[in-house]
Structures are given as C-alpha cells and as structure tokens.
Design a protein around this motif. Sequence first.
Motif, mmCIF file in Angstrom:
data_model
loop_
_atom_site.group_PDB
_atom_site.id
_atom_site.type_symbol
_atom_site.label_atom_id
_atom_site.label_comp_id
_atom_site.label_asym_id
_atom_site.label_seq_id
_atom_site.Cartn_x
_atom_site.Cartn_y
_atom_site.Cartn_z
ATOM 1 N N LYS A 1 -4.261 -5.054 -12.302
ATOM 2 C CA LYS A 1 -3.155 -4.889 -13.242
ATOM 3 C C LYS A 1 -1.945 -5.692 -12.771
ATOM 4 O O LYS A 1 -1.720 -5.858 -11.568
ATOM 5 C CB LYS A 1 -2.763 -3.417 -13.353
ATOM 6 C CG LYS A 1 -3.777 -2.539 -14.060
ATOM 7 C CD LYS A 1 -3.279 -1.102 -14.153
ATOM 8 C CE LYS A 1 -4.263 -0.214 -14.890
ATOM 9 N NZ LYS A 1 -3.798 1.196 -14.957
ATOM 10 N N PHE A 2 -1.175 -6.188 -13.738
ATOM 11 C CA PHE A 2 0.060 -6.895 -13.387
ATOM 12 C C PHE A 2 1.074 -5.909 -12.818
ATOM 13 O O PHE A 2 1.329 -4.855 -13.391
ATOM 14 C CB PHE A 2 0.646 -7.589 -14.615
ATOM 15 C CG PHE A 2 1.964 -8.259 -14.338
ATOM 16 C CD1 PHE A 2 2.020 -9.398 -13.556
ATOM 17 C CD2 PHE A 2 3.149 -7.736 -14.838
ATOM 18 C CE1 PHE A 2 3.237 -10.025 -13.285
ATOM 19 C CE2 PHE A 2 4.367 -8.347 -14.568
ATOM 20 C CZ PHE A 2 4.404 -9.500 -13.797
ATOM 21 N N VAL A 3 1.647 -6.283 -11.676
ATOM 22 C CA VAL A 3 2.658 -5.453 -11.023
ATOM 23 C C VAL A 3 3.946 -6.268 -10.943
ATOM 24 O O VAL A 3 4.010 -7.266 -10.222
ATOM 25 C CB VAL A 3 2.216 -5.016 -9.616
ATOM 26 C CG1 VAL A 3 3.247 -4.072 -9.001
ATOM 27 C CG2 VAL A 3 0.834 -4.351 -9.660
ATOM 28 N N PRO A 4 4.986 -5.877 -11.672
ATOM 29 C CA PRO A 4 6.217 -6.678 -11.718
ATOM 30 C C PRO A 4 7.097 -6.463 -10.489
ATOM 31 O O PRO A 4 6.910 -5.511 -9.717
ATOM 32 C CB PRO A 4 6.911 -6.158 -12.975
ATOM 33 C CG PRO A 4 6.493 -4.724 -13.050
ATOM 34 C CD PRO A 4 5.073 -4.692 -12.560
ATOM 35 N N GLU A 5 8.063 -7.347 -10.338
ATOM 36 C CA GLU A 5 8.981 -7.248 -9.202
ATOM 37 C C GLU A 5 9.795 -5.966 -9.235
ATOM 38 O O GLU A 5 10.238 -5.494 -8.175
ATOM 39 C CB GLU A 5 9.906 -8.466 -9.173
ATOM 40 C CG GLU A 5 9.182 -9.758 -8.810
ATOM 41 C CD GLU A 5 10.110 -10.958 -8.770
ATOM 42 O OE1 GLU A 5 11.339 -10.768 -8.868
ATOM 43 O OE2 GLU A 5 9.603 -12.092 -8.653
ATOM 44 N N THR A 6 9.999 -5.404 -10.417
ATOM 45 C CA THR A 6 10.729 -4.135 -10.499
ATOM 46 C C THR A 6 10.007 -3.021 -9.747
ATOM 47 O O THR A 6 10.623 -2.044 -9.342
ATOM 48 C CB THR A 6 10.918 -3.712 -11.966
ATOM 49 O OG1 THR A 6 9.643 -3.727 -12.628
ATOM 50 C CG2 THR A 6 11.882 -4.641 -12.673
ATOM 51 N N PHE A 7 8.713 -3.182 -9.553
ATOM 52 C CA PHE A 7 7.915 -2.241 -8.758
ATOM 53 C C PHE A 7 7.707 -2.776 -7.340
ATOM 54 O O PHE A 7 7.873 -2.064 -6.351
ATOM 55 C CB PHE A 7 6.562 -2.031 -9.443
ATOM 56 C CG PHE A 7 5.702 -0.964 -8.838
ATOM 57 C CD1 PHE A 7 5.697 0.331 -9.346
ATOM 58 C CD2 PHE A 7 4.864 -1.245 -7.769
ATOM 59 C CE1 PHE A 7 4.896 1.318 -8.799
ATOM 60 C CE2 PHE A 7 4.053 -0.264 -7.207
ATOM 61 C CZ PHE A 7 4.072 1.021 -7.734
ATOM 62 N N LEU A 8 7.379 -4.060 -7.244
ATOM 63 C CA LEU A 8 7.067 -4.676 -5.956
ATOM 64 C C LEU A 8 8.221 -4.607 -4.963
ATOM 65 O O LEU A 8 8.007 -4.457 -3.753
ATOM 66 C CB LEU A 8 6.693 -6.150 -6.166
ATOM 67 C CG LEU A 8 5.426 -6.452 -6.956
ATOM 68 C CD1 LEU A 8 5.387 -7.939 -7.308
ATOM 69 C CD2 LEU A 8 4.185 -6.058 -6.163
ATOM 70 N N ASN A 9 9.441 -4.745 -5.462
ATOM 71 C CA ASN A 9 10.593 -4.858 -4.573
ATOM 72 C C ASN A 9 11.241 -3.526 -4.220
ATOM 73 O O ASN A 9 12.249 -3.506 -3.505
ATOM 74 C CB ASN A 9 11.640 -5.785 -5.206
ATOM 75 C CG ASN A 9 11.143 -7.216 -5.336
ATOM 76 O OD1 ASN A 9 10.209 -7.629 -4.645
ATOM 77 N ND2 ASN A 9 11.748 -7.976 -6.239
ATOM 78 N N VAL A 10 10.666 -2.435 -4.700
ATOM 79 C CA VAL A 10 11.256 -1.117 -4.409
ATOM 80 C C VAL A 10 11.159 -0.749 -2.929
ATOM 81 O O VAL A 10 12.143 -0.278 -2.339
ATOM 82 C CB VAL A 10 10.615 -0.026 -5.293
ATOM 83 C CG1 VAL A 10 11.026 1.357 -4.810
ATOM 84 C CG2 VAL A 10 11.009 -0.224 -6.751
ATOM 85 N N PRO A 11 10.011 -0.916 -2.268
ATOM 86 C CA PRO A 11 9.940 -0.558 -0.848
ATOM 87 C C PRO A 11 10.961 -1.328 -0.013
ATOM 88 O O PRO A 11 11.361 -2.445 -0.358
ATOM 89 C CB PRO A 11 8.508 -0.935 -0.462
ATOM 90 C CG PRO A 11 7.739 -0.855 -1.747
ATOM 91 C CD PRO A 11 8.690 -1.355 -2.790
ATOM 92 N N LYS A 12 11.358 -0.741 1.061
ATOM 93 C CA LYS A 12 12.388 -1.321 1.934
ATOM 94 C C LYS A 12 12.069 -2.764 2.316
ATOM 95 O O LYS A 12 12.941 -3.631 2.295
ATOM 96 C CB LYS A 12 12.530 -0.461 3.197
ATOM 97 C CG LYS A 12 13.551 -0.967 4.195
ATOM 98 C CD LYS A 12 13.619 -0.041 5.404
ATOM 99 C CE LYS A 12 14.602 -0.542 6.445
ATOM 100 N NZ LYS A 12 14.646 0.362 7.645
ATOM 101 N N PHE A 13 10.799 -3.030 2.677
ATOM 102 C CA PHE A 13 10.402 -4.381 3.092
ATOM 103 C C PHE A 13 9.619 -5.119 2.003
ATOM 104 O O PHE A 13 9.101 -6.204 2.244
ATOM 105 C CB PHE A 13 9.562 -4.313 4.372
ATOM 106 C CG PHE A 13 10.288 -3.696 5.535
ATOM 107 C CD1 PHE A 13 11.418 -4.291 6.060
ATOM 108 C CD2 PHE A 13 9.847 -2.508 6.090
ATOM 109 C CE1 PHE A 13 12.091 -3.724 7.142
ATOM 110 C CE2 PHE A 13 10.509 -1.925 7.159
ATOM 111 C CZ PHE A 13 11.645 -2.530 7.684
ATOM 112 N N GLY A 14 9.535 -4.524 0.811
ATOM 113 C CA GLY A 14 8.822 -5.164 -0.278
ATOM 114 C C GLY A 14 7.328 -4.854 -0.270
ATOM 115 O O GLY A 14 6.896 -3.817 0.232
#
Length: 310
Positions: free
Chosen positions: A83-96
């Motif tokens: 599934k496509f995972v956008p940066e709005t989800f990818l960048n949430v963790p502290k280190f990405g």
Amino acid sequence: MRIVVNGMQPFGKAVLDRLVERGEEIVGVYCPEDKDGRVDQLTQAARDHGLPVFQPKSFKTDEAAEHIASLEPDLAVMAYVLKFVPETFLNVPKFGSIQYHPSLLPAHRGPSSINWPIIQGKTRTGLTIFWPDNGLDTGPILLQKEVDIGPDDTLGSIYFDKLFPMGVDAMMEAIDLVRDGKAPRIVQDEAKATYESWCKKEDVGIDWEQPAQQTYNLIRGSNPQPGAWSTFEGRTLEIFDCALISDASGDAGEIIATDAESFTVAAEDGAIQIKRVRSGSREKISGGDFAVTVGLKPGSTLGPATESGN
C-alpha cells in the motif's frame, strides 16, 4: 528505541521475529486486513508475540497519521509494504521510516525488482535500505548490499537464498545505525534511475526464435512467478526448472530430445532442456512426465506464446 513495524508476508514476519529476538521495544505492528479467514503471516506472528496489531484500509488518512502519532514511535520499519504510505505517516516517528527494497537503487525501482535484472541478463543485483518519501522507491539511501546473479540463479534462488536473509540482516544493521546516530541519507542519482512495473504473465511469453541465452534468462527470471510460458497444441505450458544447452540446434520451438526427466527445445543459437512444467492444473510435473502424457517427442513443436492457450 520505540519501533513500529509495517509490512506483510514472510519477509515482514522474519523482520518482526528478529526484532523480538533482539529484545527491541515494538509498540505496534501494521499489517494487511484479514480476508475470508486468511491471516497474513506477519499478522499472525504479531498476535503470537502478544503485540498490538493495526490493520488500516489506507495510510493516506488523517486518522492513520494520528494513530501512529499516538504510539510515540522513534522509528518505523517498512518490511514489504504494497500500500502507498505518504510522508504524513512516514515522517511521524522521531527518526522517520526506513524501508527494504530488493535492488540496488536507483536501478530497478518498482514492484518486480528481482525479476527484471535476471531477465535482462544482469550478473549483479542487491538490496537497499532507504528512507521512503512520496515517490516510488525514490528516497535517500541508508545502506546497500550487493549479490552475484549466478548463471543458473532464478528469481526464487536470488530472493530466498540471498536477498531475503541478507535483507533481514540489513534491516537490523540499519536500525543500529539509526539508534547510534550514524545512518546516512544519500540522495539517489536520478540520472541512473530505472523503473519497471509488475512482471506479469504477458511479459514472459516465450519466443523460441530468440537466442537461447535470452530465453533462458526469461525463464529463470520468472521462476517461480509469474512463470514463463509457451504453448503445445493450443494449450498453455508454463516452464520452470530448466538448463541452457549451447551445443544444440534445430528449428525454433522444435523438440530435439526427450528422456525420463525432461525434454529439450531448440531456440536460436542453442536449446533449453526443460525439467519442470505445469499445464492445465496447479501441479508441477517433470518435463519427462509431461512429454509422455501428451505424446511429445522429437520433431514435435512448441508454439509461440502469442497463440491462445487454455
């Protein structure tokens, strides 16, 4: 370090099992939804380990971003995600987020990145752990590992014997680099980028008038999936295990030899000894058994893949 795992199938399970074995703090596992009673291997493994499982229909929603934020993760590990995972989800963790891809990016971006180097006759491939972004396999590179493509390697041997176990190890190495603050972000060279889409059945039909080496690469690059194919008497014949024979000749597609285990088909500048096939059922059988069953013998001819098979 608080880790979220996002993935599916055996590779996702193997990564999760290794993380658990290492004693990592897994705060959540994102995996496919259960369908018709079928449970993905990663999902089952997460449940067996007593970890919280999340099965969103999409990662592109505000709810998905809010959900991962609620887990307060330091890192998301992407272990085979379709599934496509956008940066709005990818960048949430502290280190990405970091992701596994089975090619040496920027070469062979796309979903069938193991098939195509073999089909194209390449002698080297590898894997990449990278920082995903909104593009398709375009994010900065964290680390890469190379492997040889041997002259008789197949899709199956390259993945299961090489890129799968090496990929799990590479994920662990990448996580350690992130934890230690030593993980690079090497921008991909777009001038060297290549992309291929899914390797589908229509891409792997055999033309026996092509050079034997090219035909051999096509067969092994699609073994076991999607399975190169030809036809015999209007019936589709999928071809799997085989060998390249350089000192043979005959008309294109002509059967030039049979034995108890195989049959041999002439191509341009050589021939292919066919050892395992499938036709009309889910069962694979030896080339020799197929030849006996359908009356295949020297002088018979396999048709081009452009013919309609059943």
